[in-house]
Design a protein around this motif. Structure first.
Motif, PDB file in Angstrom:
ATOM      1  N   ARG A   1      -0.794   2.688  -7.913  1.00 33.56           N
ATOM      2  CA  ARG A   1      -0.381   3.328  -6.883  1.00 33.56           C
ATOM      3  C   ARG A   1      -0.490   4.957  -6.946  1.00 33.56           C
ATOM      4  O   ARG A   1      -0.161   5.753  -5.900  1.00 33.56           O
ATOM      5  CB  ARG A   1       1.098   2.840  -6.488  1.00 33.56           C
ATOM      6  N   SER A   2      -1.038   5.431  -8.186  1.00 28.66           N
ATOM      7  CA  SER A   2      -0.977   6.914  -8.192  1.00 28.66           C
ATOM      8  C   SER A   2      -2.297   7.188  -7.667  1.00 28.66           C
ATOM      9  O   SER A   2      -2.526   8.491  -7.824  1.00 28.66           O
ATOM     10  CB  SER A   2      -0.619   7.206  -9.674  1.00 28.66           C
ATOM     11  N   THR A   3      -3.201   6.378  -7.488  1.00 28.73           N
ATOM     12  CA  THR A   3      -4.582   6.758  -6.870  1.00 28.73           C
ATOM     13  C   THR A   3      -4.531   6.495  -5.472  1.00 28.73           C
ATOM     14  O   THR A   3      -4.256   5.652  -4.731  1.00 28.73           O
ATOM     15  CB  THR A   3      -5.733   5.694  -7.889  1.00 28.73           C
ATOM     16  N   ILE A   4      -5.448   7.438  -4.736  1.00 26.08           N
ATOM     17  CA  ILE A   4      -5.584   7.439  -3.374  1.00 26.08           C
ATOM     18  C   ILE A   4      -6.909   6.698  -3.189  1.00 26.08           C
ATOM     19  O   ILE A   4      -8.080   7.693  -3.436  1.00 26.08           O
ATOM     20  CB  ILE A   4      -5.533   8.910  -2.746  1.00 26.08           C
ATOM     21  N   LEU A   5      -7.151   6.007  -2.412  1.00 23.33           N
ATOM     22  CA  LEU A   5      -8.464   5.342  -2.182  1.00 23.33           C
ATOM     23  C   LEU A   5      -9.160   5.978  -0.937  1.00 23.33           C
ATOM     24  O   LEU A   5     -10.417   6.312  -0.989  1.00 23.33           O
ATOM     25  CB  LEU A   5      -8.182   3.784  -1.662  1.00 23.33           C
ATOM     26  N   ALA A   6      -8.601   6.558  -0.214  1.00 29.11           N
ATOM     27  CA  ALA A   6      -9.107   7.299   1.111  1.00 29.11           C
ATOM     28  C   ALA A   6      -8.288   8.225   1.625  1.00 29.11           C
ATOM     29  O   ALA A   6      -6.800   8.015   1.660  1.00 29.11           O
ATOM     30  CB  ALA A   6      -9.535   6.208   2.202  1.00 29.11           C
ATOM     31  N   THR A   7      -8.595   9.305   2.382  1.00 33.78           N
ATOM     32  CA  THR A   7      -7.934  10.199   3.163  1.00 33.78           C
ATOM     33  C   THR A   7      -8.362  10.115   4.399  1.00 33.78           C
ATOM     34  O   THR A   7      -9.555  10.368   4.617  1.00 33.78           O
ATOM     35  CB  THR A   7      -7.857  11.540   2.644  1.00 33.78           C
TER      36      THR A   7
END
Length: 272
Positions: free
Chosen positions: A179-185
């Motif tokens: 959950r500390s990683t962003i897959l997409a913006t």
């Protein structure tokens, strides 16, 4: 129903360039058992009229919670469940949400069913969509302030409305596996972003057809013109399990991202 979309790279952050501080304001209140964040930007963001509109938004959400909460014994939903009220005797808001819940049940082939909550089969429980219904309804108090762009998030489901600046909000989508990683913006100018999945609350979404927890889709994020329907589609995608990838092709006018338990990540973008 859970949502794990954040405001950019890190829960609560916004990734677009910061405007002048005088052109932005934010409020956060705890309502419906979750933080509700309201961000506005544009000329007049710090005026008394914007603050008053925000006050009315939060008051409206608290009023909706008083009507629809399944935890409050005096709510209409609790009284309906105990047989003290009939649906016909409920407020217009409850009857509207019941009608939307039936449409959602039909449109999702029964995978989103407000009458099939675990342990409450046959009892009307609109929790599956009432949060996003209430959020979308509440922002009407900013209708008289069209120059302000706003973004409101409740438990991660986010509604965006444009203002005079015409700049999109940048919405980050978390990886349910980390959950500390962003897959997409995702840049969103006008519409809703809703995420359902296991990251925040575990495998709490049930396939109403089997009564079993849905575990084959870790998260489903839907971006579309309606926050309520983005929320419905996201929940249905998790509940559908293995059929979710194929079903995304039927969600016209949406885009989104699925993270599956087998490691696949599926993205889609459909024309209206």
């Amino acid at each position: 129903m859970t949502a794990v979309a954040g405001w950019g790279p890190g829960f609560g952050d916004v990734t677009e360039p910061e405007p002048l501080a005088t052109d932005r304001r934010a409020w956060v209140e705890q309502i419906m058992g979750m933080p509700v964040s309201l961000h506005v930007r544009g000329a007049g963001a710090r005026d008394a009229s914007a603050a008053y509109a925000a006050h009315r938004v939060f008051a409206d959400l608290r009023a909706a919670d008083a009507v629809f909460s399944t935890y409050r014994e005096d709510s209409e939903i609790s009284r309906l469940a105990r047989g003290e009220l009939t649906l016909a005797g409920c407020s217009l808001a409850v009857r509207e949400v019941a009608a939307l819940s039936e449409i959602a049940r039909v449109r999702t082939d029964g995978y989103v069913d407000a009458w099939a909550a675990p342990g409450r089969a046959g009892t009307f429980d609109p929790t599956v969509l009432v949060k996003t219904w209430a959020v979308a309804r509440s922002v009407r108090f900013f209708d008289d302030l069209p120059g302000l762009s706003l973004a409101i998030g409740a438990g991660g489901d986010i509604l965006v409305r444009p203002g005079a600046d015409l700049e999109p909000w940048q919405i980050g989508i978390e990886d349910p596996r980390e959950r500390s990683t962003i897959l997409a913006t995702v840049p969103v100018h006008d519409g809703g972003v809703a995420t359902s999945g296991v990251a925040a609350r575990g495998a709490h979404i049930v396939d109403p057809h089997t009564g079993l927890a849905a575990t084959q889709v870790l998260s489903a994020t839907v971006v579309g013109p309606s926050l309520l329907w983005a929320d419905v589609w996201a929940t249905a995608l998790v509940a559908r399990g293995a059929d979710a990838v194929d079903w995304t092709a039927t969600l016209h006018g949406t885009s989104g991202l699925l993270v599956l338990a087998d490691g696949r990540v599926h993205r889609w973008q459909n024309a209206p």
